[in-house]
Scaffold this motif. Structure first.
Motif, PDB file in Angstrom:
ATOM      1  N   CYS A  47     -28.525 -14.495   1.111  1.00 37.99           N
ATOM      2  CA  CYS A  47     -27.617 -15.379   0.450  1.00 37.99           C
ATOM      3  C   CYS A  47     -26.679 -15.999   1.221  1.00 37.99           C
ATOM      4  O   CYS A  47     -25.753 -15.256   1.725  1.00 37.99           O
ATOM      5  CB  CYS A  47     -27.176 -14.418  -0.743  1.00 37.99           C
ATOM      6  SG  CYS A  47     -26.117 -15.198  -1.992  1.00 37.99           S
ATOM      7  N   LYS A  64     -27.600 -17.686  -8.948  1.00 37.06           N
ATOM      8  CA  LYS A  64     -28.715 -18.360  -8.060  1.00 37.06           C
ATOM      9  C   LYS A  64     -28.164 -19.933  -7.455  1.00 37.06           C
ATOM     10  O   LYS A  64     -27.289 -20.129  -7.782  1.00 37.06           O
ATOM     11  CB  LYS A  64     -29.940 -18.448  -8.865  1.00 37.06           C
ATOM     12  CG  LYS A  64     -30.521 -17.132  -9.255  1.00 37.06           C
ATOM     13  CD  LYS A  64     -31.778 -17.259  -9.960  1.00 37.06           C
ATOM     14  CE  LYS A  64     -32.354 -15.863 -10.432  1.00 37.06           C
ATOM     15  NZ  LYS A  64     -33.626 -15.928 -10.822  1.00 37.06           N
ATOM     16  N   SER A  90     -31.332  -8.857  -3.328  1.00 35.75           N
ATOM     17  CA  SER A  90     -32.581  -9.681  -2.938  1.00 35.75           C
ATOM     18  C   SER A  90     -32.958  -9.357  -1.716  1.00 35.75           C
ATOM     19  O   SER A  90     -32.194  -8.681  -1.089  1.00 35.75           O
ATOM     20  CB  SER A  90     -32.696 -11.268  -3.258  1.00 35.75           C
ATOM     21  OG  SER A  90     -32.046 -11.780  -2.077  1.00 35.75           O
ATOM     22  N   ASN A  94     -25.826  -8.613  -2.576  1.00 38.96           N
ATOM     23  CA  ASN A  94     -26.932  -9.192  -2.506  1.00 38.96           C
ATOM     24  C   ASN A  94     -28.012  -8.347  -2.727  1.00 38.96           C
ATOM     25  O   ASN A  94     -28.537  -7.530  -1.908  1.00 38.96           O
ATOM     26  CB  ASN A  94     -27.170 -10.057  -1.184  1.00 38.96           C
ATOM     27  CG  ASN A  94     -28.297 -10.703  -0.873  1.00 38.96           C
ATOM     28  OD1 ASN A  94     -29.524 -10.825  -1.953  1.00 38.96           O
ATOM     29  ND2 ASN A  94     -28.950 -11.281   0.212  1.00 38.96           N
ATOM     30  N   GLY A 101     -30.358 -18.327  -2.231  1.00 44.36           N
ATOM     31  CA  GLY A 101     -30.597 -17.073  -2.418  1.00 44.36           C
ATOM     32  C   GLY A 101     -30.015 -16.678  -3.810  1.00 44.36           C
ATOM     33  O   GLY A 101     -29.907 -17.664  -4.391  1.00 44.36           O
ATOM     34  N   GLU A 102     -29.570 -15.472  -3.787  1.00 42.79           N
ATOM     35  CA  GLU A 102     -29.034 -14.849  -5.261  1.00 42.79           C
ATOM     36  C   GLU A 102     -27.918 -14.004  -5.034  1.00 42.79           C
ATOM     37  O   GLU A 102     -27.865 -13.110  -4.008  1.00 42.79           O
ATOM     38  CB  GLU A 102     -29.956 -14.565  -6.234  1.00 42.79           C
ATOM     39  CG  GLU A 102     -30.759 -13.102  -5.926  1.00 42.79           C
ATOM     40  CD  GLU A 102     -31.666 -13.141  -7.151  1.00 42.79           C
ATOM     41  OE1 GLU A 102     -32.017 -11.858  -7.483  1.00 42.79           O
ATOM     42  OE2 GLU A 102     -32.444 -13.853  -7.616  1.00 42.79           O
ATOM     43  N   LEU A 103     -26.948 -13.916  -5.813  1.00 40.17           N
ATOM     44  CA  LEU A 103     -25.779 -13.344  -5.712  1.00 40.17           C
ATOM     45  C   LEU A 103     -25.648 -12.359  -6.815  1.00 40.17           C
ATOM     46  O   LEU A 103     -25.487 -12.987  -8.105  1.00 40.17           O
ATOM     47  CB  LEU A 103     -24.696 -13.835  -5.260  1.00 40.17           C
ATOM     48  CG  LEU A 103     -23.373 -12.917  -4.660  1.00 40.17           C
ATOM     49  CD1 LEU A 103     -23.600 -12.076  -3.381  1.00 40.17           C
ATOM     50  CD2 LEU A 103     -22.168 -13.873  -4.618  1.00 40.17           C
ATOM     51  N   VAL A 141     -23.057 -20.614  -4.971  1.00 46.05           N
ATOM     52  CA  VAL A 141     -24.288 -20.000  -4.415  1.00 46.05           C
ATOM     53  C   VAL A 141     -25.092 -21.551  -3.696  1.00 46.05           C
ATOM     54  O   VAL A 141     -25.503 -22.304  -4.438  1.00 46.05           O
ATOM     55  CB  VAL A 141     -25.359 -19.226  -5.169  1.00 46.05           C
ATOM     56  CG1 VAL A 141     -26.319 -18.777  -4.402  1.00 46.05           C
ATOM     57  CG2 VAL A 141     -24.477 -18.018  -5.682  1.00 46.05           C
TER      58      VAL A 141
END
Length: 112
Positions: free
Chosen positions: A102, A79, A98, A96, A65-67, A62
Motif C-alpha cells: 500500500c 482504496k 491486504s 495494510n 493498494g488499500e489501507l 492512497v
C-alpha cells in the motif's frame, strides 16, 4: 518553484511505524515547503502505524493498494484515490491488511 524528483527523495523514520518505508518529499529536512510536510509511505502487507495520536493534522491519500484506518474502534478501508483527514490528537491506527504493498501520500501540518 521547487522541484523534487522521486529518485532524490530521502528515507525517514517515523515513530511507531512497522513494515514500511517513508520518503520525505517536501518540508522538514527535505526543504521546499515551510508550512506543510509531504511524504510517501510504502506499507508492506501487515505493516502500519499506531495506535497513537499526535498534535499535527494529517491527510492520507492512497495512491495504490488499500489501507485500513481505525478511529475509535471504527474501521474504514481506503482504496486507491480515497483519502482521509486525521484531526489533531485523534487516536488512530493504520494497517495494510491486504497482500499488496500500500502506497500513500501523507501531508502533515506541523503543530505551532
Amino acid at each position: 518553484m521547487h522541484v523534487k524528483r522521486f529518485a532524490d527523495a530521502k528515507p525517514y523514520d517515523a515513530p511507531n511505524h512497522r513494515l514500511y518505508t517513508g520518503l520525505r518529499l517536501f518540508g522538514a529536512e527535505a526543504g521546499g515547503a515551510k508550512s506543510v510536510i509531504v511524504g510517501v509511505s510504502h506499507f508492506l502487507p501487515g505493516g502500519g502505524a499506531g495506535p497513537d495520536a499526535s498534535p499535527p493534522e494529517k491527510v492520507y491519500f492512497v495512491l495504490s493498494g488499500e489501507l485500513t484506518v481505525i478511529i475509535d474502534g471504527k474501521e474504514t478501508v481506503l482504496k486507491a484515490n480515497d483519502s482521509c483527514v486525521i484531526e489533531p490528537n485523534e487516536m488512530r491506527e493504520i494497517v495494510n491488511r491486504s497482500n499488496e504493498v500500500c502506497t500513500i501520500l501523507v501531508a502533515v501540518v506541523p503543530a505551532k
